[in-house]
Write a protein that holds these residues in place. Structure first.
Motif, PDB file in Angstrom:
ATOM      1  N   HIS A   1       0.803  -1.224   0.000  1.00 19.92           N
ATOM      2  CA  HIS A   1       0.000   0.000   0.000  1.00 19.92           C
ATOM      3  C   HIS A   1       0.836   1.274   0.000  1.00 19.92           C
ATOM      4  O   HIS A   1       0.446   2.259  -0.600  1.00 19.92           O
ATOM      5  CB  HIS A   1      -0.959   0.002   1.197  1.00 19.92           C
ATOM      6  CG  HIS A   1      -2.093  -0.951   1.024  1.00 19.92           C
ATOM      7  ND1 HIS A   1      -3.251  -0.616   0.372  1.00 19.92           N
ATOM      8  CD2 HIS A   1      -2.236  -2.252   1.368  1.00 19.92           C
ATOM      9  CE1 HIS A   1      -4.073  -1.654   0.345  1.00 19.92           C
ATOM     10  NE2 HIS A   1      -3.464  -2.661   0.944  1.00 19.92           N
ATOM     11  N   ALA A   2       1.977   1.252   0.681  1.00 13.27           N
ATOM     12  CA  ALA A   2       2.735   2.506   0.784  1.00 13.27           C
ATOM     13  C   ALA A   2       3.763   2.647  -0.333  1.00 13.27           C
ATOM     14  O   ALA A   2       3.800   3.654  -1.029  1.00 13.27           O
ATOM     15  CB  ALA A   2       3.406   2.588   2.151  1.00 13.27           C
TER      16      ALA A   2
ATOM     17  N   VAL B   1       1.834   1.794 -12.940  1.00 12.82           N
ATOM     18  CA  VAL B   1       1.943   1.824 -11.483  1.00 12.82           C
ATOM     19  C   VAL B   1       0.781   2.609 -10.866  1.00 12.82           C
ATOM     20  O   VAL B   1       0.197   2.200  -9.881  1.00 12.82           O
ATOM     21  CB  VAL B   1       3.291   2.454 -11.061  1.00 12.82           C
ATOM     22  CG1 VAL B   1       3.301   2.763  -9.583  1.00 12.82           C
ATOM     23  CG2 VAL B   1       4.423   1.506 -11.390  1.00 12.82           C
ATOM     24  N   ASP B   2       0.460   3.737 -11.464  1.00 12.80           N
ATOM     25  CA  ASP B   2      -0.547   4.611 -10.872  1.00 12.80           C
ATOM     26  C   ASP B   2      -1.724   4.803 -11.819  1.00 12.80           C
ATOM     27  O   ASP B   2      -1.598   5.459 -12.850  1.00 12.80           O
ATOM     28  CB  ASP B   2       0.083   5.976 -10.557  1.00 12.80           C
ATOM     29  CG  ASP B   2      -0.871   6.844  -9.772  1.00 12.80           C
ATOM     30  OD1 ASP B   2      -2.077   6.504  -9.731  1.00 12.80           O
ATOM     31  OD2 ASP B   2      -0.435   7.849  -9.207  1.00 12.80           O
ATOM     32  N   PRO B   3      -2.873   4.249 -11.479  1.00 12.95           N
ATOM     33  CA  PRO B   3      -4.022   4.332 -12.381  1.00 12.95           C
ATOM     34  C   PRO B   3      -4.534   5.753 -12.587  1.00 12.95           C
ATOM     35  O   PRO B   3      -5.313   5.985 -13.505  1.00 12.95           O
ATOM     36  CB  PRO B   3      -5.078   3.470 -11.688  1.00 12.95           C
ATOM     37  CG  PRO B   3      -4.652   3.391 -10.273  1.00 12.95           C
ATOM     38  CD  PRO B   3      -3.165   3.491 -10.275  1.00 12.95           C
ATOM     39  N   ARG B   4      -4.103   6.694 -11.730  1.00  6.51           N
ATOM     40  CA  ARG B   4      -4.568   8.059 -11.925  1.00  6.51           C
ATOM     41  C   ARG B   4      -3.911   8.727 -13.128  1.00  6.51           C
ATOM     42  O   ARG B   4      -4.400   9.704 -13.644  1.00  6.51           O
ATOM     43  CB  ARG B   4      -4.283   8.904 -10.670  1.00  6.51           C
ATOM     44  CG  ARG B   4      -5.284   8.664  -9.579  1.00  6.51           C
ATOM     45  CD  ARG B   4      -4.826   9.327  -8.310  1.00  6.51           C
ATOM     46  NE  ARG B   4      -3.524   8.796  -7.901  1.00  6.51           N
ATOM     47  CZ  ARG B   4      -2.896   9.192  -6.806  1.00  6.51           C
ATOM     48  NH1 ARG B   4      -3.409  10.108  -6.057  1.00  6.51           N
ATOM     49  NH2 ARG B   4      -1.734   8.654  -6.480  1.00  6.51           N
TER      50      ARG B   4
ATOM     51  N   ARG C   1       4.078   1.391  -3.262  1.00  5.21           N
ATOM     52  CA  ARG C   1       3.567   1.599  -4.619  1.00  5.21           C
ATOM     53  C   ARG C   1       3.196   3.067  -4.856  1.00  5.21           C
ATOM     54  O   ARG C   1       3.269   3.556  -5.976  1.00  5.21           O
ATOM     55  CB  ARG C   1       2.342   0.710  -4.838  1.00  5.21           C
ATOM     56  CG  ARG C   1       1.790   0.887  -6.215  1.00  5.21           C
ATOM     57  CD  ARG C   1       1.174  -0.355  -6.760  1.00  5.21           C
ATOM     58  NE  ARG C   1       0.573  -0.068  -8.045  1.00  5.21           N
ATOM     59  CZ  ARG C   1      -0.293  -0.830  -8.638  1.00  5.21           C
ATOM     60  NH1 ARG C   1      -0.663  -1.952  -8.065  1.00  5.21           N
ATOM     61  NH2 ARG C   1      -0.800  -0.491  -9.788  1.00  5.21           N
ATOM     62  N   ASN C   2       2.813   3.754  -3.800  1.00  2.00           N
ATOM     63  CA  ASN C   2       2.475   5.162  -3.948  1.00  2.00           C
ATOM     64  C   ASN C   2       3.691   6.080  -3.824  1.00  2.00           C
ATOM     65  O   ASN C   2       3.589   7.269  -4.084  1.00  2.00           O
ATOM     66  CB  ASN C   2       1.444   5.567  -2.895  1.00  2.00           C
ATOM     67  CG  ASN C   2       0.055   5.133  -3.281  1.00  2.00           C
ATOM     68  OD1 ASN C   2      -0.536   5.692  -4.186  1.00  2.00           O
ATOM     69  ND2 ASN C   2      -0.453   4.103  -2.628  1.00  2.00           N
TER      70      ASN C   2
ATOM     71  N   ARG D   1      -3.305   9.199 -16.747  1.00  2.00           N
ATOM     72  CA  ARG D   1      -4.033   8.802 -17.956  1.00  2.00           C
ATOM     73  C   ARG D   1      -3.158   9.048 -19.166  1.00  2.00           C
ATOM     74  O   ARG D   1      -2.540  10.084 -19.290  1.00  2.00           O
ATOM     75  CB  ARG D   1      -5.293   9.640 -18.105  1.00  2.00           C
ATOM     76  CG  ARG D   1      -6.138   9.592 -16.882  1.00  2.00           C
ATOM     77  CD  ARG D   1      -7.498   8.994 -17.166  1.00  2.00           C
ATOM     78  NE  ARG D   1      -8.272   9.024 -15.943  1.00  2.00           N
ATOM     79  CZ  ARG D   1      -9.145   9.959 -15.670  1.00  2.00           C
ATOM     80  NH1 ARG D   1      -9.373  10.911 -16.543  1.00  2.00           N
ATOM     81  NH2 ARG D   1      -9.824   9.934 -14.540  1.00  2.00           N
TER      82      ARG D   1
END
Lengths: 349, 327
Positions: free
Chosen positions: B243-244, B320-323, B246-247, B325
């Motif tokens: 959880h951490a 890595v980050d779906p946000r 990856r962000n 685009r």
């Protein structure tokens, strides 16, 4: 300390019913920071009866959130428990366990977290991980505690999403948090928290960050689910209006202590502690003369690094008795003629 | 997704054309030409050079052609895969470059992998054990790694490897393995030769990225969703790594885009010290002798590497980050 503690305990013990989900006794928590010691909780006593909603109110820094975190053993690492116990009883027939005796990161504590006791946080915008889909995050808890089967966990996640009123649960399950609105995210959080049908749900200001319409919807939803699942709820808030809508009983906290505890009607119609009385007076009401100024509690909460002699509220209290309130810490006592209403104030001794 | 990659590739081609044009123009700006260098060399070797021979060389190299014609000669053939002939050695440019480019790229990718493999776990450890003694030790070593110049470290390691550990140093292989077919012995010999280069190349970036990883993870650990993950009953290790981290990893992914060409170029000095046949020394030499086709081709290759690195970094980041685009 010892004498007053035993006395307090006896009052608290007389108050508890046989079947409490949580019984917090004389909980003391200090934070050791670079700037000094913060006494966050100074002997908190309360109990949550099974299937009831207990409201915990108080202003910022009174320790209400820390009490919630303590039950989950998620206190920040600078915190030390100086005394007290938190007894958790999963079923009426089961022996209670003292949560504080469990290893913070051990398997026993992890089994309770998310499974028997779960928590909803204040900020729905940041309380879901942006990298994983809503469904995956709900399933994570189910896979951890309930079932190993992936199709089953997926089914349950969608079920619970439907239960919290999501219009298209399959699609929501595959959405990422940033694709949802604040209210939807809080619904998703509630779904996650309830996915393992916990015995106790700790809701730490779950609607503070939402707009009023969404707030009303979320509160309705929580109330409905509470009736349906029978989960007990510890509802932490500073909003007395929300308390009136949600709770069966209320605990008022001030500076790390419970200063008053009452059934919901008693609190609103017959408040005892000067702090509670002033809190209630500071709420704007419909139909009251518009030219009247809203009352406020004068002064501010004492510096958390200092220690106050006597009743911690005496500096701000309009009815403080000189020589008594500023020297002697009042005990928690029953209000005359009541078996449920307690207050910690010299005015009623 | 495919659409996005296609658009990016088209952009890259346009950009490469611009880079090649400007680069080629700058390379031929200094007075004199490869011819002067050649004439000097021939004169030193064999005395006088007849005027007719100079004229022949002049025509052969196309020294007097206008800039645009020179550029066109080079770029039109390059597109077909013929990068021209090196003035210096009469070898084809492609032949001279690709061997070395392969070694450079291999070295840089290994260094990059090393950087990640070291800086992620150490950064995570440092963040989760903040203000503990190991954290201070790590921080100290990091600053040491950041501040020590690569060539100095290379020299120190050479001495240590040669004097204390009796390892073969310099070049890629020991003489007895130079032309031998691949075998275990040759592989060990190869590793013994290149580890110094990998370490020296990676050390600065590793120190920097560990620092970034630590700072980022400390931020992420304060985020509410980390608390949510704990409240679910997950093990602390899963909370941190799933959880951490990856962000917190974005800057390390983005570093891929900039680090790759930086490593390729950065190895020049180190490669000279370690006498490694990589692209860096060749590039330097080509620029010094005004070997235009060689220098221009290397420049375009490095630019292409930068662009490809950036594209890969962007794609990785979206994964890595779906946000993120890809639009």
């Amino acid at each position: 300390m010892s004498e007053s503690t035993t006395q307090t305990n006896s009052v608290a013990a007389a108050l508890v019913s046989e079947d409490d989900v949580i019984r917090v006794q004389d909980l003391r928590l200090n934070f050791y920071t670079n700037l000094g010691v913060v006494r966050a909780l100074n002997g908190v006593n309360f109990n949550i009866p099974r299937g009831k909603v207990l409201g915990v109110v108080g202003e910022s820094g009174c320790g209400k959130s820390q009490t919630g975190l303590a039950i989950m053993q998620l206190t920040p690492s600078v915190g030390r428990y100086e005394a007290g116990q938190i007894l958790f009883r999963e079923f009426a027939s089961k022996e209670p366990v003292d949560i504080l005796k469990l290893d913070k990161n051990g398997p026993d504590m992890r089994k309770i977290r998310g499974n028997n006791i779960s928590m909803i946080f204040q900020e729905p915008m940041t309380s879901l991980n942006p990298c994983y889909t809503v469904g995956a995050q709900i399933e994570e808890a189910i896979l951890l505690h309930q079932t190993q089967d992936k199709t089953e966990s997926r089914k349950r996640a969608i079920d619970i999403l439907q239960k919290v009123g999501m219009p298209n649960p399959e699609r929501i399950a595959d959405s990422f948090p940033h694709q949802l609105s604040g209210g939807m995210r809080q619904r998703a959080m509630i779904a996650m928290a309830l996915s393992c049908t916990p015995t106790l749900l700790i809701a730490d200001e779950p609607t503070t960050a939402l707009d009023v319409t969404t707030e009303a919807q979320i509160l309705d939803l929580m109330r409905d689910l509470q009736n349906e699942i029978g989960t007990s709820i510890m509802f932490i808030t500073h909003n007395l209006g929300v308390v009136a809508q949600m709770c069966d009983e209320v605990v008022v906290m001030y500076l790390g202590r419970v200063v008053e505890r009452a059934m919901i009607d008693d609190l609103f119609y017959d408040p005892k502690h000067p702090y509670t009385i002033m809190l209630l007076r500071s709420i704007p009401r419909l139909g009251v003369n518009r030219d009247m100024r809203l009352e406020s509690i004068k002064g501010s909460v004492p510096d958390p690094y200092s220690q106050v002699n006597g009743c911690p509220f005496h500096e701000r209290c309009p009815s403080a008795i000189p020589g008594v309130c500023d020297t002697i810490m009042p005990d928690e006592i029953f209000v005359a003629g009541s078996q449920t209403h307690t207050v910690r104030c010299h005015l009623y001794t | 997704m495919l659409n996005y990659v296609l658009r990016r590739v088209v952009n890259m081609v346009v950009l490469l054309v611009v880079v090649s044009f400007v680069g080629f123009w700058i390379i031929q700006l200094p007075p004199g030409s490869i011819l002067d260098v050649q004439i000097n060399r021939l004169r030193q070797q064999g005395g006088n050079l007849p005027e007719a021979q100079i004229q022949a060389l002049r025509e052969r190299y196309g020294v007097d052609d206008p800039f645009l014609i020179k550029y066109w000669k080079w770029i039109s053939r390059s597109v077909q895969g013929d990068f021209g002939t090196s003035f210096q050695t009469d070898q084809s440019v492609g032949e001279r470059i690709f061997n070395r480019l392969g070694i450079s790229l291999g070295l840089s990718l290994t260094a990059l992998l090393f950087t990640w493999l070291v800086s992620i776990p150490i950064g995570v450890y440092s963040a989760t054990h903040r203000y503990s003694i190991p954290d201070y030790v790590i921080t100290f070593i990091q600053f040491l790694g950041l501040s020590i110049p690569g060539f100095l470290l290379a020299l120190i390691l050479l001495i240590v490897a040669a004097q204390l550990w009796n390892q073969p140093i310099g070049g890629l292989f020991s003489p007895q393995y130079a032309d031998a077919p691949w075998s275990w012995g040759r592989f060990v010999d190869f590793v013994q030769h290149i580890w110094i280069a990998v370490v020296v190349l990676a050390v600065g970036a590793t120190a920097g990225l560990t620092r970034v990883m630590r700072a980022n993870l400390l931020d992420v650990l304060n985020m509410q969703y980390v608390q949510t993950a704990r409240a679910k009953g997950l093990k602390e290790g899963i909370v941190i790594w799933k959880h951490a981290v990856r962000n917190a990893i974005h800057p390390l992914v983005m570093a891929l885009g900039t680090l790759l060409p930086a490593l390729v170029v950065g190895e020049a000095l180190i490669a000279i010290i370690l006498s490694m046949p990589t692209i860096g020394p060749l590039y330097l030499d080509a620029l010094r002798t005004q070997d235009m086709y060689l220098a221009g081709t290397i420049l375009v290759m490095l630019s292409a590497l930068l662009l490809i690195g950036n594209l890969v970094a962007d794609l990785l980041l979206a994964w890595v980050d779906p946000r993120v685009r890809l639009e």
